[in-house]
Write a protein that holds these residues in place. Structure first.
Motif, short mmCIF file in Angstrom:
data_model
loop_
_atom_site.label_atom_id
_atom_site.label_comp_id
_atom_site.label_asym_id
_atom_site.label_seq_id
_atom_site.Cartn_x
_atom_site.Cartn_y
_atom_site.Cartn_z
N ASN A 13 0.83 -1.20 0.00
CA ASN A 13 0.00 0.00 0.00
C ASN A 13 0.87 1.25 0.00
O ASN A 13 0.59 2.24 -0.71
CB ASN A 13 -0.92 -0.02 1.23
N ASP A 17 1.05 4.20 -2.91
CA ASP A 17 0.87 5.62 -2.64
C ASP A 17 2.05 6.44 -3.16
O ASP A 17 1.88 7.54 -3.69
CB ASP A 17 0.70 5.86 -1.14
N TRP A 80 -3.60 8.91 6.82
CA TRP A 80 -4.35 8.64 5.60
C TRP A 80 -5.36 7.52 5.79
O TRP A 80 -6.44 7.54 5.18
CB TRP A 80 -3.40 8.29 4.45
N GLU A 81 -5.03 6.55 6.64
CA GLU A 81 -5.97 5.46 6.90
C GLU A 81 -7.24 5.97 7.57
O GLU A 81 -8.35 5.53 7.24
CB GLU A 81 -5.31 4.37 7.76
N ARG A 83 -8.39 9.09 7.41
CA ARG A 83 -9.11 9.93 6.46
C ARG A 83 -9.83 9.10 5.40
O ARG A 83 -10.88 9.50 4.90
CB ARG A 83 -8.14 10.91 5.79
N ALA A 84 -9.25 7.96 5.06
CA ALA A 84 -9.89 7.09 4.06
C ALA A 84 -11.02 6.26 4.66
O ALA A 84 -11.75 5.60 3.93
CB ALA A 84 -8.85 6.16 3.46
N THR A 86 -10.68 3.70 6.71
CA THR A 86 -10.33 2.29 6.89
C THR A 86 -9.85 1.95 8.29
O THR A 86 -9.71 0.78 8.63
CB THR A 86 -9.23 1.88 5.89
N GLY A 260 -14.05 7.76 8.03
CA GLY A 260 -13.82 9.03 7.32
C GLY A 260 -13.58 10.18 8.26
O GLY A 260 -13.32 10.01 9.45
N ASP A 261 -13.64 11.40 7.73
CA ASP A 261 -13.35 12.60 8.52
C ASP A 261 -14.47 12.85 9.53
O ASP A 261 -15.56 13.19 9.19
CB ASP A 261 -13.21 13.82 7.58
#
Length: 261
Positions: A13, A17, A80-81, A83-84, A86, A260-261
């Motif tokens: 991953n 990226d 990033w995880e 925010r995504a 996950t 998510g956020d």
């Protein structure tokens, strides 16, 4: 074996990226070009001081600090995880969060290794920092250990900012500035009060920088410095694992790990 498989998945991953972020051209002419300019800038301060010794000292320090600046990108890439969306799935899975996040930002290690190596091996000779073939080969090994061990430290603020994602860049920049000031990159550690010296000895990059300076001065006694770097890195890795475990436990208990956020 399960830890390794999870780590490998995170690594795949990470490099996906990285490939989406940089092309060969943008990495070479944008990122690497910027770091070379930064190293030359610090080196020229030594030139203005009229001291070849200070010039070499600053060049080596700036080149190794390029590793610190890049691996601290883990503060951002760790978020990033979340925010995504996950992160809840990762917490709910039976795998180790440390394995996930250790692999998740690993792209910064080889990138920083390449950046610092180019600065020292290609720019260094232009300012009096020369290398024999054995010292150049050993330098790459030392820089790899420095990057990998510093990355273990970077996972700690990376784990900490998962609960304060808006601070990720501020935290990385402040930590990078403090390390540059105190770990021997721009002035010797002995310049500072003794308690600062004790504190920076807990950072792997301090010992990695000493190993690089040993090679730059013509010596080869780097194993003690690398040993201390690995030892301190192992401690920071345990701290990172503890922070991630606490994050997961609290998230399961109060539902604060959102999608998510």
């Amino acid at each position: 074996m399960h830890f390794i498989r999870v780590f490998q998945a995170g690594t795949l991953n990470a490099f996906a990226d990285f490939a989406a972020t940089y092309t060969v051209r943008t990495w070479t002419f944008a990122w690497l070009g910027r770091i070379i300019a930064q190293v030359v800038f610090f080196t020229l301060i030594g030139t203005l001081l009229g001291s070849p010794e200070q010039q070499r000292f600053l060049l080596v320090g700036a080149a190794v600090m390029a590793i610190v600046g890049e691996v601290l990108f883990a503060c951002a890439s760790s978020t990033w995880e979340r925010r995504a969306g996950t992160l809840p799935l990762l917490v709910a899975s039976p795998g180790s969060l440390l394995a996930v996040f250790a692999g998740r930002s690993i792209q910064w290690v080889p990138s920083s290794l390449a950046t610092s190596s180019v600065c020292l091996l290609c720019v260094g000779p232009l300012f009096g920092v020369t290398w024999s073939v054995p010292s150049a080969l050993l330098l790459v090994v030392v820089l790899f250990v420095t990057a990998a061990t510093t990355y273990c430290f970077a996972l700690v603020p990376g784990a900490a900012v998962l609960n304060a994602m808006d601070l990720r860049n501020i935290v990385a920049n402040v930590i990078g500035a403090l390390i540059t000031a105190f770990c021997g990159a721009v002035v010797p550690v002995s310049f500072w009060p003794s308690w600062i010296g004790w504190a920076v000895n807990a950072l792997p990059v301090t010992h990695g920088l000493r190993a690089v300076r040993e090679l730059a001065s013509g010596g080869f006694d780097v194993l003690p410095h690398l040993g201390y770097a690995v030892l301190t890195a192992a401690i920071w890795l345990v701290v990172a694992g503890w922070l991630l475990r606490r994050l997961a436990e609290r998230g399961r208990r109060d539902g604060t790990i959102e999608f998510g956020d």
